[in-house]
Design a protein around this motif. Sequence first.
Motif, PDB file in Angstrom:
ATOM      1  N   UNK A  82       0.865  -1.189   0.000  1.00 25.17           N
ATOM      2  CA  UNK A  82       0.000   0.000   0.000  1.00 25.17           C
ATOM      3  C   UNK A  82       0.893   1.227   0.000  1.00 25.17           C
ATOM      4  N   UNK A  83       0.487   2.230  -0.713  1.00 25.45           N
ATOM      5  CA  UNK A  83       1.234   3.490  -0.736  1.00 25.45           C
ATOM      6  C   UNK A  83       0.483   4.486   0.141  1.00 25.45           C
ATOM      7  N   UNK A  84       1.113   4.923   1.201  1.00 30.87           N
ATOM      8  CA  UNK A  84       0.465   5.826   2.142  1.00 30.87           C
ATOM      9  C   UNK A  84       0.968   7.254   2.007  1.00 30.87           C
ATOM     10  N   UNK A  85       2.172   7.403   1.502  1.00 30.92           N
ATOM     11  CA  UNK A  85       2.829   8.699   1.542  1.00 30.92           C
ATOM     12  C   UNK A  85       3.378   9.007   0.161  1.00 30.92           C
ATOM     13  N   UNK A  86       3.184  10.229  -0.295  1.00 30.70           N
ATOM     14  CA  UNK A  86       3.718  10.564  -1.617  1.00 30.70           C
ATOM     15  C   UNK A  86       5.081  11.230  -1.509  1.00 30.70           C
ATOM     16  N   UNK A  87       5.702  11.160  -0.338  1.00 35.53           N
ATOM     17  CA  UNK A  87       7.028  11.754  -0.199  1.00 35.53           C
ATOM     18  C   UNK A  87       8.101  10.686  -0.004  1.00 35.53           C
ATOM     19  N   UNK A  88       7.833   9.521  -0.560  1.00 37.72           N
ATOM     20  CA  UNK A  88       8.812   8.437  -0.438  1.00 37.72           C
ATOM     21  C   UNK A  88      10.094   8.832  -1.174  1.00 37.72           C
ATOM     22  N   UNK A  89      11.250   8.579  -0.572  1.00 39.00           N
ATOM     23  CA  UNK A  89      12.504   8.931  -1.235  1.00 39.00           C
ATOM     24  C   UNK A  89      12.727   8.090  -2.483  1.00 39.00           C
ATOM     25  N   UNK A  90      13.715   8.472  -3.283  1.00 37.23           N
ATOM     26  CA  UNK A  90      13.982   7.708  -4.509  1.00 37.23           C
ATOM     27  C   UNK A  90      14.221   6.236  -4.208  1.00 37.23           C
ATOM     28  N   UNK A  91      13.950   5.415  -5.191  1.00 38.79           N
ATOM     29  CA  UNK A  91      14.120   3.972  -5.019  1.00 38.79           C
ATOM     30  C   UNK A  91      15.550   3.674  -4.610  1.00 38.79           C
ATOM     31  N   UNK A  92      15.736   2.767  -3.691  1.00 44.24           N
ATOM     32  CA  UNK A  92      17.088   2.435  -3.233  1.00 44.24           C
ATOM     33  C   UNK A  92      17.894   1.762  -4.331  1.00 44.24           C
ATOM     34  N   UNK A  93      19.204   1.917  -4.201  1.00 45.37           N
ATOM     35  CA  UNK A  93      20.074   1.312  -5.208  1.00 45.37           C
ATOM     36  C   UNK A  93      20.041  -0.206  -5.120  1.00 45.37           C
ATOM     37  N   UNK A  94      19.950  -0.716  -3.916  1.00 44.00           N
ATOM     38  CA  UNK A  94      19.923  -2.165  -3.740  1.00 44.00           C
ATOM     39  C   UNK A  94      18.479  -2.641  -3.743  1.00 44.00           C
ATOM     40  N   UNK A  95      18.202  -3.590  -4.577  1.00 43.98           N
ATOM     41  CA  UNK A  95      16.817  -4.067  -4.699  1.00 43.98           C
ATOM     42  C   UNK A  95      16.662  -5.464  -4.105  1.00 43.98           C
ATOM     43  N   UNK A  96      17.546  -5.810  -3.218  1.00 43.44           N
ATOM     44  CA  UNK A  96      17.453  -7.134  -2.614  1.00 43.44           C
ATOM     45  C   UNK A  96      16.180  -7.289  -1.801  1.00 43.44           C
TER      46      UNK A  96
END
Lengths: 315, 293
Positions: A82-96
Motif C-alpha cells: 500500500x502506498x500511504x505517503x507521496x514523499x517516499x525517497x527515490x528507489x534504493x540502489x539495492x533491490x534485494x
Amino acid sequence: MIPPPSLFEWLRPDAATRVDSAGIFDYMDGAGELYLGYRFDHLEAFIYKAANRPDILLETYFMKSSDDAFGLLSQDWGGEPAVLNDTVPPAPACRTAPESRALYGAGLLRAWSGDLYLRIMADVDTPESRAAVLELGRLLVRGRPEKPRPDLLGALPRTACGGNPDPQSVRFFRSRHVMNSVYFVSYRNILRLSPSVDAVTATYGIPCGPGEIRRCPVFILRYPDEGSAVNALAEFHAAYFPEHGAEKPRGRAAAERGIKEDIVRLYPVEGGWAGYRLHGRFGVLVFECRDLDSGTCVIQDILRSIQTWEANPHE
Amino acid sequence: MSEKIYTRRDFIRGTLGAAAGAAVLGNAKWNPDGAVNAAAPSRVVLVRNEKVLDGKNKVDASALRQMLDETVIKFTGRGDAVAGWKSLVKPGETVGLVATPHLNPTHEELIDAVMASLVAAGIPKKSILDGQGGPDRPKACTVLIALPALKAHWLTGIGTVLKNYITFSGNPEAYHDENNIKLGEIWNLPFVKGKTRLVIVDALVPLCDKGPQPDPRYKWPYKGLIAGNDPVAVETVCLKIIMEKRRLIKGGPWPLSPPPVCVEAADKTYKLGTSNPENIRIEKSGWLQDALV
C-alpha cells in the motif's frame, strides 16, 4: 503525531493507552521481546469505534531509529503493498529487499514511516473497515519525511554463488529472538546480538545441479567495533562447532580471542555446511550450503559485496 | 567444565533435551489411514461444525454448545453430555476453567458453554472458578479443565496446551528461551498433577504463525474443538494441524521457528503423555473438509 479524533463513522477516545518498555509485557502477553529486540521507546494505542462497524485498533510504535521501524516491518513481507505517503525517497540502489513501506492483509495494515512503526487492525476485514484502515494510515504518514532503509541492506549481494536472494526472506534485526524466529540457531545469545548490532539476513537459492536449487540462509552482522565482532564469532564458533576446538590467536584484531580475519571457516554439520568469516567489524555467516566449495563461494561473494558497498555505500 | 550450549544442531540431531526434530519439521510419521500401533493409544477427539461461525467469524453459541456436547459424549462414551460431564466431574469438586487470555484468546462463548454444561451436570456455579493465573488458582481447585486456544507462538513455536499452565509456576519468566523445553514440568507440580480431567482446545479460529500480536492473515476458520485427557497427544494433534496449514500457505514446508521443543520433552522427559503419532488415535466427527489431520 496526533491521530485524528474521528475517521468516517469511527471515533477514538481522547487519550491513548501509552505503553513503555516496562509495561510492554503486560500489554502483549510476555512477548514484548520482539519490540525490545529493536530499539523501542514506547507505543500509543487507540481503539476507534463505530456503531455496527468493527473496532479498529491503532498502535503506533515510537522507535529510536527508522532502521528499527523498518526492521519490524521486515518481519513479514506478505500482504498487499500500500502506498500511504507521496514523499517516499527515490528507489534504493539495492533491490534485494522489497521496497514496500506499508502492507495490508486481512484487515491489518503494517507500515514504517521514519522512526514510527504502525499496526492498524480492524476486528473484521470489510470494505468499509479496509477503507478506514488505509485512510488512517495515510493520515498518519502523509507529509512525514521518509527515511532511507537500513544502509546494511546494501551489503547483501545481488547474487551469491549464482543464486538469487528471496526478497521475502530479507530481514533487519538486532536480537537473538528475532534471529531465532527467522532461523533458529540457539536459545543463547551466542552471536552477542544487542541493540548496538545491526544484522541483515536473506536466503539465497543456490543452483546445485540441473534444476536443483538449495536454499542457504546468510547473515551479515555489523558490530560496533572489530573487537566485538571477534569476540562474538569466537563465541559462535565455540558453541556451534565445539568439535573443532577453540580458534587459535592469529592476526592483529584477533589477538585476544583468535579468529584470523582472512580465513573462511566452514564445517560439515547437520543439514549441510555452515560457517563464517570475520571481516573487520563484520561477521558473515552461512548455513545449509551443499559443500565446502559452495559455502566458500557464497561467503566470498558476500565479502566482495561488503567491500564494494563499503567503497560506495548505498541504501 | 563449561555448560553445554544447545544449538540448532542439537535440535536436528534430536539431542536438545528429549526433542527430536521430525515432528516440528513436519516430517512426523502419521499413518495416512489414521491407524495406530499402540495397544492403548491416547484418544484425541476432533469435532468440527461448518456452521459454528458466520462469515465474520462470529460464534453461533447454540452450534458451539452442540459441538461441545458431541465432544464430551464422544470422549467419555456416555449417552449424553450430562452423563459425560458427570463421569468427569463429581459433585463436591471445585473446577477450575483454564482458558487462554492473550494472543488469540479462548472464545468467551466456549468458556460459557463449558460452565453451563457443568452446571447442567450438577456442579454449582460457585464451585466453578476461573483457573487461569498464579499457583493459588490450581491450589483452589480439585479439577482442572484446560481450555487453551490453538495458536503458534513467536517464542515457543506452539503456545497451546502445555504453555496454557505457565502462570501456575508463579514464575513464567523461568520458562522463556531454552527453558520452554521444561513447560511440561509445570503439569507435574504437586498442586497441578492429576487434576486435569479434560483438555478442550478452542480451534474455532486458530493462529498458525506470528505473534506476539495476532496477524489475521494467519488465522482461519477451522471451526473445531480438539479434546482429550492426554495433553501431549492433544498438543501433538494441534501441532500437526498448524504445520499442515503452514505448509498449505507456503506451498511447502514452513517450519516453526523456534521449534516447539516442549512437546516431545513433555512426553520423553516429563511423561505427561505421548507425542508419537503412532500412539494417538484421532476420532473425528462432523465437518471433515480440510481437517488437516
